[in-house]
Design an enzyme around this catalytic site. Structure first.
Site, PDB file in Angstrom:
ATOM      1  N   TYR A 137       0.818  -1.223   0.000  1.00 52.16           N
ATOM      2  CA  TYR A 137       0.000   0.000   0.000  1.00 52.16           C
ATOM      3  C   TYR A 137       0.850   1.271   0.000  1.00 52.16           C
ATOM      4  O   TYR A 137       0.323   2.371  -0.176  1.00 52.16           O
ATOM      5  CB  TYR A 137      -0.954   0.046   1.205  1.00 52.16           C
ATOM      6  CG  TYR A 137      -1.931  -1.096   1.285  1.00 52.16           C
ATOM      7  CD1 TYR A 137      -2.123  -1.977   0.221  1.00 52.16           C
ATOM      8  CD2 TYR A 137      -2.683  -1.305   2.431  1.00 52.16           C
ATOM      9  CE1 TYR A 137      -3.010  -3.028   0.315  1.00 52.16           C
ATOM     10  CE2 TYR A 137      -3.579  -2.354   2.529  1.00 52.16           C
ATOM     11  CZ  TYR A 137      -3.735  -3.221   1.468  1.00 52.16           C
ATOM     12  OH  TYR A 137      -4.621  -4.264   1.572  1.00 52.16           O
ATOM     13  N   HIS A 171       0.386 -11.699   2.170  1.00 46.41           N
ATOM     14  CA  HIS A 171      -0.648 -10.927   1.453  1.00 46.41           C
ATOM     15  C   HIS A 171      -1.360 -11.771   0.394  1.00 46.41           C
ATOM     16  O   HIS A 171      -2.565 -11.682   0.189  1.00 46.41           O
ATOM     17  CB  HIS A 171      -0.006  -9.705   0.795  1.00 46.41           C
ATOM     18  CG  HIS A 171      -0.978  -8.622   0.466  1.00 46.41           C
ATOM     19  ND1 HIS A 171      -0.625  -7.306   0.415  1.00 46.41           N
ATOM     20  CD2 HIS A 171      -2.301  -8.643   0.168  1.00 46.41           C
ATOM     21  CE1 HIS A 171      -1.678  -6.575   0.104  1.00 46.41           C
ATOM     22  NE2 HIS A 171      -2.715  -7.370  -0.056  1.00 46.41           N
TER      23      HIS A 171
END
Ligand SMILES: NC(=O)c1ccc[n+]([C@@H]2O[C@H](COP(=O)([O-])OP(=O)(O)OC[C@H]3O[C@@H](n4cnc5c(N)ncnc54)[C@H](OP(=O)(O)O)[C@@H]3O)[C@@H](O)[C@H]2O)c1
Length: 272
Positions: free
Chosen positions: A48, A105
């Site tokens: 991110y 992730h």
């Protein structure tokens, strides 16, 4: 009030703040404000590109010790050496000495899961993470991961909202004693304006987004809605002063027949 779901002795607050696409000073301000309102669960990821700002918001809140901070290791860094280095870099960006939840992730078929989970375990045992878990794991991958992981895995973070049928992977996650964390829990904003959710919301004095979130937390699924607007932080947190009836839950469940997946399950980054 913080309500949590327990998994393998680890407590995960049912409402958290998602931070994908939040950037810069706005991101730090939103994180700090969310914690002031009562959020005790903040979700970020190496991908991110905002760990620095998330860490700043958490530290400024003055409540670091009360907050479950999650970061996720990106799929291109799952080989043990890369993973260990990247976790230390995440902590340096966050300016925290540990995260609470460290997740894979996304799986990477090029790296054996046993190696990645061995490195995740090492990170936990070194005190860099209080607990470890996975994200975007299928039923089959969950079976393998729980079999080979030296440390218990506490959660599977998956796309989950009323417009998608995730029963199989939810059941498998729970069979392994893990908690489900729902990402995109208001379907990237699509809950707003949806007829059934709006109608049910009206009878409770709540918005369609709140109904979407309540539908999940009422099933003990943790939610991490994202907003870039301060006023919506309160809205997305106000989920524990109403209850959906069995009939309303069943009506919402029917929306999953749409099977509207927002994040491509088959997506994979360039592995090289
Ligand atoms: N593990 C993974 O692979 C993965 C993948 C995707 C996401 N995630 C995590 O999950 C978090 C949440 O998912 P998401 O960001 O995809 O989607 P989401 O939280 O379902 O939706 C965010 C969108 O909904 C809008 N929104 C927020 N609150 C609202 C409300 N009360 N009423 C109407 N609209 C509202 C936001 O707009 P405004 O900003 O204008 O409010 C934003 O456009 C992410 O931020 C990230 O932390 C993880």
């Amino acid at each position: 009030m913080t309500v949590s779901v327990e998994a393998k002795g680890f407590s995960i607050p049912l409402v958290g703040l998602g931070t994908w696409a939040l950037r810069g000073r706005d991101c730090a301000r939103l994180v700090e404000q969310a914690i002031r309102i009562g959020y005790r669960h903040i979700d970020t990821a190496q991908m991110y590109d905002n760990e620095r700002e998330v860490g700043e918001g958490v530290r400024k809140s003055g409540k670091r010790s009360e907050v479950v901070v999650t970061t996720k290791v990106q799929p291109t860094l799952l080989a043990p050496h890369d993973l260990e280095r990247s976790v230390k870099e995440s902590l340096a960006r966050l300016r925290l000495d540990h995260v609470d939840l460290l997740l894979i992730h996304w799986p990477n078929p090029r790296v054996p899961l046993s190696e990645t989970l061995g490195a995740m375990t090492k990170m936990k045992q070194a005190g860099y993470a209080r607990a470890i878990g996975v994200s975007n794991f299928t039923v089959q991958l969950l079976n393998e991961a729980t079999r080979v992981s030296p440390e218990p895995l506490v959660c599977n973070q998956i796309e989950c909202h009323p417009f998608l049928d995730q029963r199989k992977v939810i059941d498998a996650t729970r069979t392994h004693g893990m908690a489900v964390i729902a990402y995109s829990p208001i379907a990237r904003g699509n809950a707003k304006g949806e007829g059934v959710l709006e109608r049910i919301g009206k009878t409770h004095g709540k918005s369609a987004a709140q109904v979407s979130l309540r539908y999940l937390v009422q099933q003990e699924i943790a939610v991490i809605p994202r907003t870039s607007r301060l006023q919506r932080l309160e809205e997305n947190f106000a989920l524990f002063d109403f209850t959906l009836s069995e009939f309303e839950m069943a009506q919402i469940r029917e929306l999953s027949l749409r099977n509207d997946r927002l994040v491509d399950w088959t997506w994979s980054p360039k592995w090289d």
